[in-house]
Design a protein around this motif. Structure first.
Motif, PDB file in Angstrom:
ATOM      1  N   HIS A 207     -12.886 -19.953  17.571  1.00 27.26           N
ATOM      2  CA  HIS A 207     -12.677 -21.238  17.783  1.00 27.26           C
ATOM      3  C   HIS A 207     -12.780 -22.635  16.823  1.00 27.26           C
ATOM      4  CE1 HIS A 207     -12.343 -19.004  21.376  1.00 27.26           C
ATOM      5  NE2 HIS A 207     -11.447 -19.917  21.973  1.00 27.26           N
TER       6      HIS A 207
ATOM      7  N   GLY B  85      -4.954 -19.820  10.251  1.00 27.78           N
ATOM      8  CA  GLY B  85      -6.381 -19.181  10.314  1.00 27.78           C
ATOM      9  C   GLY B  85      -7.225 -19.837   9.441  1.00 27.78           C
TER      10      GLY B  85
ATOM     11  N   ASP C 213     -11.077 -23.449  14.463  1.00 26.32           N
ATOM     12  CA  ASP C 213      -9.554 -24.204  14.262  1.00 26.32           C
ATOM     13  C   ASP C 213      -8.990 -24.648  15.483  1.00 26.32           C
ATOM     14  OD1 ASP C 213      -8.979 -21.669  15.286  1.00 26.32           O
ATOM     15  OD2 ASP C 213      -7.512 -21.038  13.560  1.00 26.32           O
ATOM     16  N   HIS C 214      -9.370 -24.325  16.680  1.00 31.39           N
ATOM     17  CA  HIS C 214      -8.594 -25.169  17.775  1.00 31.39           C
ATOM     18  C   HIS C 214      -9.718 -25.189  18.829  1.00 31.39           C
ATOM     19  CE1 HIS C 214      -8.720 -20.891  18.831  1.00 31.39           C
ATOM     20  NE2 HIS C 214      -8.963 -20.977  20.107  1.00 31.39           N
TER      21      HIS C 214
ATOM     22  N   ASP D 165      -4.563 -23.898  23.889  1.00 28.82           N
ATOM     23  CA  ASP D 165      -5.331 -24.228  22.628  1.00 28.82           C
ATOM     24  C   ASP D 165      -4.743 -25.122  21.740  1.00 28.82           C
ATOM     25  OD1 ASP D 165      -7.073 -21.951  22.948  1.00 28.82           O
ATOM     26  OD2 ASP D 165      -5.899 -20.571  22.191  1.00 28.82           O
TER      27      ASP D 165
ATOM     28  N   THR E 169     -10.436 -18.295  13.692  1.00 31.09           N
ATOM     29  CA  THR E 169      -9.774 -18.653  14.982  1.00 31.09           C
ATOM     30  C   THR E 169     -10.771 -18.009  16.346  1.00 31.09           C
ATOM     31  OG1 THR E 169      -7.606 -18.557  13.866  1.00 31.09           O
ATOM     32  CG2 THR E 169      -7.509 -18.181  16.313  1.00 31.09           C
TER      33      THR E 169
ATOM     34  N   MET F  55      -4.628 -26.701  18.480  1.00 33.08           N
ATOM     35  CA  MET F  55      -4.804 -26.263  16.905  1.00 33.08           C
ATOM     36  C   MET F  55      -4.959 -27.430  16.021  1.00 33.08           C
ATOM     37  SD  MET F  55      -4.669 -23.137  17.675  1.00 33.08           S
ATOM     38  CE  MET F  55      -4.909 -22.652  15.818  1.00 33.08           C
TER      39      MET F  55
END
Length: 318
Positions: free
Chosen positions: A309, A252, A311-312, A245, A306, A247
């Motif tokens: 998805h 969050g 934030d990443h 992942d 999160t 980020m």
């Protein structure tokens, strides 16, 4: 009983005091010294110098960011410019004060026909005697000559300091221009050795996933963090070391617009180079792109930034 002489002395002294006090108001419009006594007054420190330095500072900050961090050589030249401008500014202020004192002297001479009331006031006993003193005339002449010499010295020092500041600004501009001219070479070097993102869960990651992680980090990092192997929650390919992942924010929270754009670029790059890197699928902003069935497809809402998805960027490999 007061004698005529004793009565006249306080009155004369009072008149002289009033003349001395009048100098302060007169200084702003005092007559200049005799032509040829001093060199022409230099201009005050160029107000454009501060503006130049501000622009150069902005260029240095930009180059710092583009070229991989602290540019020590530029920072040293930058320090030299600041120091030179500070010295020039101080001398300019000292020069203005000295010119004011000499202007006061000129005003005194004009109002008193050559005598100096500020010295006369010191002689409360008998101003007439003081005015007739040959030693006073000598003192005034020497005092004026000294002040004029000091003023001329300040003019010379201020002009020299200003020239030094201009030279250092010019040197800094050349340093920046030199770095700009080497932009392609330096960017290639920075890209090769750019800062790496902090990572977690790298133990057990596959060689293919490690390569993808390094390529993405080199192209688009650094990221707040890159997380790979984990067994908690719904690990999917994370559990076997086949996913990472990348980020774009932490805690969050929703990424900034700039970080969202970075994520968009990561996802687009992963799709474009999937064949060469062995990428299986990408998840980003509640959508999935599976190379086994190409095209973005919307995903179900899992209830959080999160989990969805936002934030990443998730990348899995075969």
């Amino acid at each position: 009983m007061e004698s005529p002489g004793s009565t006249g002395r306080p009155r004369a002294a009072a008149r002289l005091r009033r003349a001395a006090l009048a100098l302060t108001a007169l200084a702003a419009t005092a007559l200049p010294l005799t032509a040829g006594t001093l060199a022409p007054a230099p201009a005050a420190a160029d107000p454009g110098d501060t503006s130049k330095l501000k622009k150069l500072n902005a260029q240095i900050a930009r180059l710092d960011k583009e070229y991989g961090g602290d540019l020590a050589k530029l920072k040293d030249a930058q320090y030299g410019v600041r120091k030179a401008l500070s010295n020039s500014g101080k001398l300019t202020r000292d020069l203005e004060q000295a010119r004011l004192r000499v202007a006061q002297m000129a005003a005194t001479q004009y109002m008193t026909g050559g005598a100096d009331p500020s010295v006369q006031v010191l002689a409360d006993g008998d101003p007439s005697a003081v005015l007739n003193s040959a030693s006073l005339a000598t003192h005034l002449s020497q005092n004026q000559a000294t002040r004029v010499q000091q003023l001329q010295k300040l003019i010379d020092e201020q002009q020299k300091a200003k020239a030094q500041a201009q030279a250092k600004i010019s040197d800094l501009q050349k340093e920046i221009a030199d770095l700009d001219a080497q932009r392609t070479r330096i960017k290639s070097l920075v890209k090769k050795y750019k800062p790496q993102s902090p990572t977690s869960g790298m133990g057990g990651v596959t060689a293919r996933m490690l390569k993808v992680k390094n390529v993405i980090d080199t192209e688009f990092g650094p990221f707040p963090i890159i997380g790979c192997v984990r067994s908690t929650g719904d690990p999917q390919d994370h559990g076997t070391g086949h996913a990472c992942d990348f980020m774009e924010s932490s805690g969050g929270t929703m990424p900034t617009a700039a970080r969202v754009e970075n994520g968009n670029q990561v996802a687009a790059y992963a799709i474009a180079h999937a064949g060469a890197l062995g990428i299986k699928y990408i998840i980003w902003r509640q959508r999935i792109y599976d190379l086994r069935s190409p095209g973005w497809r919307a995903m179900e809402d899992r209830g959080g930034i999160t989990a969805n998805h936002y934030d990443h960027v998730h990348i899995s490999v075969f």
